[in-house]
Write an enzyme that holds these catalytic residues in place. Structure first.
Site, PDB file in Angstrom:
ATOM      1  N   LYS A  63      -0.925  -7.027  -8.048  1.00  0.00           N
ATOM      2  CA  LYS A  63      -0.973  -8.164  -7.152  1.00  0.00           C
ATOM      3  C   LYS A  63      -2.456  -8.696  -7.149  1.00  0.00           C
ATOM      4  O   LYS A  63      -2.501  -9.783  -7.352  1.00  0.00           O
ATOM      5  CB  LYS A  63      -0.688  -7.729  -5.687  1.00  0.00           C
ATOM      6  CG  LYS A  63      -1.508  -8.508  -4.517  1.00  0.00           C
ATOM      7  CD  LYS A  63      -0.317  -9.798  -4.382  1.00  0.00           C
ATOM      8  CE  LYS A  63      -0.878 -10.629  -3.107  1.00  0.00           C
ATOM      9  NZ  LYS A  63      -2.430 -10.555  -2.952  1.00  0.00           N
ATOM     10  N   ASP A  64      -3.387  -7.792  -7.492  1.00  0.00           N
ATOM     11  CA  ASP A  64      -4.720  -8.122  -7.854  1.00  0.00           C
ATOM     12  C   ASP A  64      -5.071  -7.966  -9.326  1.00  0.00           C
ATOM     13  O   ASP A  64      -5.760  -7.054  -9.542  1.00  0.00           O
ATOM     14  CB  ASP A  64      -5.638  -7.397  -6.928  1.00  0.00           C
ATOM     15  CG  ASP A  64      -5.312  -7.578  -5.325  1.00  0.00           C
ATOM     16  OD1 ASP A  64      -5.755  -8.809  -4.843  1.00  0.00           O
ATOM     17  OD2 ASP A  64      -4.611  -6.830  -4.638  1.00  0.00           O
ATOM     18  N   GLN A 111     -18.023  -6.990  -0.737  1.00  0.00           N
ATOM     19  CA  GLN A 111     -17.273  -7.898  -1.842  1.00  0.00           C
ATOM     20  C   GLN A 111     -16.683  -9.140  -1.020  1.00  0.00           C
ATOM     21  O   GLN A 111     -15.926  -9.897  -1.330  1.00  0.00           O
ATOM     22  CB  GLN A 111     -15.964  -7.167  -2.230  1.00  0.00           C
ATOM     23  CG  GLN A 111     -14.852  -6.648  -1.133  1.00  0.00           C
ATOM     24  CD  GLN A 111     -14.021  -5.851  -2.048  1.00  0.00           C
ATOM     25  OE1 GLN A 111     -14.332  -4.606  -2.204  1.00  0.00           O
ATOM     26  NE2 GLN A 111     -12.742  -6.036  -2.108  1.00  0.00           N
ATOM     27  N   VAL A 126       4.595  -5.655  -4.679  1.00  0.00           N
ATOM     28  CA  VAL A 126       5.679  -5.652  -3.873  1.00  0.00           C
ATOM     29  C   VAL A 126       5.867  -7.021  -2.964  1.00  0.00           C
ATOM     30  O   VAL A 126       4.734  -7.539  -2.602  1.00  0.00           O
ATOM     31  CB  VAL A 126       5.417  -4.209  -2.914  1.00  0.00           C
ATOM     32  CG1 VAL A 126       6.585  -4.308  -1.884  1.00  0.00           C
ATOM     33  CG2 VAL A 126       5.407  -3.037  -3.451  1.00  0.00           C
ATOM     34  N   GLN A 136      -8.510  -7.669 -10.468  1.00  0.00           N
ATOM     35  CA  GLN A 136      -9.353  -6.495  -9.965  1.00  0.00           C
ATOM     36  C   GLN A 136      -8.885  -5.529 -10.699  1.00  0.00           C
ATOM     37  O   GLN A 136      -9.717  -4.655 -11.237  1.00  0.00           O
ATOM     38  CB  GLN A 136      -8.664  -6.192  -8.640  1.00  0.00           C
ATOM     39  CG  GLN A 136      -9.159  -5.072  -8.138  1.00  0.00           C
ATOM     40  CD  GLN A 136      -8.815  -4.947  -6.347  1.00  0.00           C
ATOM     41  OE1 GLN A 136      -9.738  -5.552  -5.717  1.00  0.00           O
ATOM     42  NE2 GLN A 136      -7.892  -4.150  -6.089  1.00  0.00           N
ATOM     43  N   SER A 142      -2.385  -8.373   3.488  1.00  0.00           N
ATOM     44  CA  SER A 142      -2.901  -7.849   4.575  1.00  0.00           C
ATOM     45  C   SER A 142      -3.201  -9.526   5.282  1.00  0.00           C
ATOM     46  O   SER A 142      -3.224  -9.547   6.429  1.00  0.00           O
ATOM     47  CB  SER A 142      -4.062  -6.993   4.423  1.00  0.00           C
ATOM     48  OG  SER A 142      -3.941  -5.896   3.839  1.00  0.00           O
ATOM     49  N   HIS A 184       1.063  -1.168  -0.012  1.00  0.00           N
ATOM     50  CA  HIS A 184       0.211  -0.144  -0.033  1.00  0.00           C
ATOM     51  C   HIS A 184       0.878   1.106   0.344  1.00  0.00           C
ATOM     52  O   HIS A 184       0.599   2.260  -0.690  1.00  0.00           O
ATOM     53  CB  HIS A 184      -0.925  -0.055   1.242  1.00  0.00           C
ATOM     54  CG  HIS A 184      -1.788  -1.217   1.391  1.00  0.00           C
ATOM     55  ND1 HIS A 184      -1.585  -2.200   2.302  1.00  0.00           N
ATOM     56  CD2 HIS A 184      -2.980  -1.565   0.678  1.00  0.00           C
ATOM     57  CE1 HIS A 184      -2.612  -3.206   2.171  1.00  0.00           C
ATOM     58  NE2 HIS A 184      -3.447  -2.608   1.085  1.00  0.00           N
TER      59      HIS A 184
HETATM   60  P1  AMP Z   1      -6.373  -4.155  -0.265  1.00  0.00           P
HETATM   61  O1  AMP Z   1      -6.059  -3.138   0.916  1.00  0.00           O
HETATM   62  O2  AMP Z   1      -5.737  -5.506  -0.176  1.00  0.00           O
HETATM   63  O3  AMP Z   1      -7.712  -4.325  -1.000  1.00  0.00           O
HETATM   64  O4  AMP Z   1      -5.296  -3.354  -1.520  1.00  0.00           O
HETATM   65  C1  AMP Z   1      -5.505  -2.242  -1.616  1.00  0.00           C
HETATM   66  C2  AMP Z   1      -4.667  -1.856  -2.754  1.00  0.00           C
HETATM   67  O5  AMP Z   1      -3.288  -2.157  -2.924  1.00  0.00           O
HETATM   68  C3  AMP Z   1      -5.175  -2.654  -4.065  1.00  0.00           C
HETATM   69  O6  AMP Z   1      -4.895  -1.943  -5.129  1.00  0.00           O
HETATM   70  C4  AMP Z   1      -4.049  -3.811  -4.203  1.00  0.00           C
HETATM   71  O7  AMP Z   1      -3.842  -4.522  -5.420  1.00  0.00           O
HETATM   72  C5  AMP Z   1      -2.764  -3.185  -3.771  1.00  0.00           C
HETATM   73  N1  AMP Z   1      -2.000  -4.005  -3.053  1.00  0.00           N
HETATM   74  C6  AMP Z   1      -2.083  -4.939  -2.244  1.00  0.00           C
HETATM   75  N2  AMP Z   1      -0.898  -5.964  -1.865  1.00  0.00           N
HETATM   76  C7  AMP Z   1      -0.016  -5.347  -2.646  1.00  0.00           C
HETATM   77  C8  AMP Z   1       1.635  -5.631  -3.000  1.00  0.00           C
HETATM   78  N3  AMP Z   1       1.952  -6.818  -2.512  1.00  0.00           N
HETATM   79  N4  AMP Z   1       2.017  -4.887  -3.812  1.00  0.00           N
HETATM   80  C9  AMP Z   1       1.372  -4.081  -4.714  1.00  0.00           C
HETATM   81  N5  AMP Z   1       0.086  -3.683  -4.389  1.00  0.00           N
HETATM   82  C10 AMP Z   1      -0.569  -4.140  -3.308  1.00  0.00           C
END
Ligand code: AMP
Length: 285
Positions: free
Chosen positions: A150-151, A61, A177, A154, A187, A37
């Protein structure tokens, strides 16, 4: 570094948003922020005059039986990361602020791309995700919005929504990352025991093995990745696919070009996903 303005109500957010001048980048998160993040926030910081971070655990979701109730909630720590990375404004609403009338009757439909891979295992997930992304884009009015590779599914669906519905925001994808040993930051890694974490490494190791075989064609990529996963019986693999990054259809054996190698597996009680974009068979001249 000055602390960001932290808002929870819509009017409070709108007032603060109105005071931001120039281009605005938004990073949407579900909280439990980590270095992935932080990297998105930094990229938004570099490319915009102001940065908004949303922290919202979107019930829409999560299907019944998924991990909504145990999802890590770490708001104070999240705000420290937002401050460290120079975010200007945080919007951390509760579900009744985002959905004042309860569950929305009108929703965004992800269509066929929302029914495969993650969508096949998590029915309704992408409709819920796109609905809240659409709402948050309408609330924040950003110039650019940043999402992690990563997603990958999405990210693809958000890009499709913006094109298909003629929305005026630039969608920026940011590379995944990873920890130094390859594990993709998530997370949900907080759920993993030390032993689970060792098992979980097979996802990124499988992707690395597939990537190393990329010049030998799709079958070799799939075989190399599968060989790593079969050696780890404690990882319950949901899918391992080599797909076209735009259609998400499995690429045929004669395919050469950009593809996405993606994996999902359950480790202990935790469902993990990872992927790597690669060029199969060498780049065409
Ligand atoms: P989330 O809180 O899991 O919904 O993620 C929020 C944003 O952070 C989304 O756009 C995810 O794709 C991105 N994100 C989560 N993990 C990573 C990671 N390891 N590397 C890059 N972006 C990430």
């Amino acid at each position: 570094m000055t602390a960001p303005v932290v808002t929870h109500a819509r009017t409070e957010f709108a007032d603060a948003r109105g005071r931001l001048g120039g281009s605005v980048g938004v990073v949407m998160t579900m909280g439990a922020l980590h270095e992935g993040h932080a990297t998105l926030i930094r990229r938004a910081r570099e490319e915009n005059d102001a940065v908004v971070v949303t922290i919202f655990l979107n019930p829409l979701q999560f299907a019944a039986g998924e991990d909504l109730s145990r999802y890590p909630r770490t708001l104070q720590h999240d705000l420290e990361i937002c401050e460290r990375e120079g975010a200007d404004l945080v919007f951390a609403p509760s579900p009744d602020v985002v959905y004042p009338d309860g569950e929305p009757g009108v929703r965004v439909s992800a269509g066929p791309l929302g029914g495969v891979l993650e969508g096949a295992s998590r029915p309704g997930h992408f409709d819920g995700m796109l609905t809240v992304v659409n709402k948050l884009l309408n609330i924040v009015h950003p110039t650019r919005a940043y999402y992690g590779q990563k997603d990958a599914q999405q990210l693809l669906l958000i890009k499709r929504m913006v094109r298909d519905l003629d929305m005026s925001v630039e969608i920026v994808g940011v590379p995944t990352v990873r920890e130094s040993d390859g594990l993709a930051l998530s997370s949900r890694n907080a759920y993993l025991s030390d032993a689970d974490r060792e098992v979980a490494l097979c996802l990124s190791k499988a992707l690395q093995a597939g990537e190393a075989a990329r010049n030998s064609g799709p079958a070799a990529v799939r075989r190399a990745a599968r060989d790593v996963l079969v050696r780890e019986p404690l990882a319950l693999v949901d899918y391992l696919v080599l797909v076209d990054p735009v259609t998400l259809e499995q690429v045929p054996e004669y395919f050469r070009g950009e593809a996405l190698l993606a994996v999902a597996a359950k480790v202990g009680t935790t469902r993990l996903i990872d992927n790597v974009p690669l060029v199969v068979g060498g780049r065409e001249a």
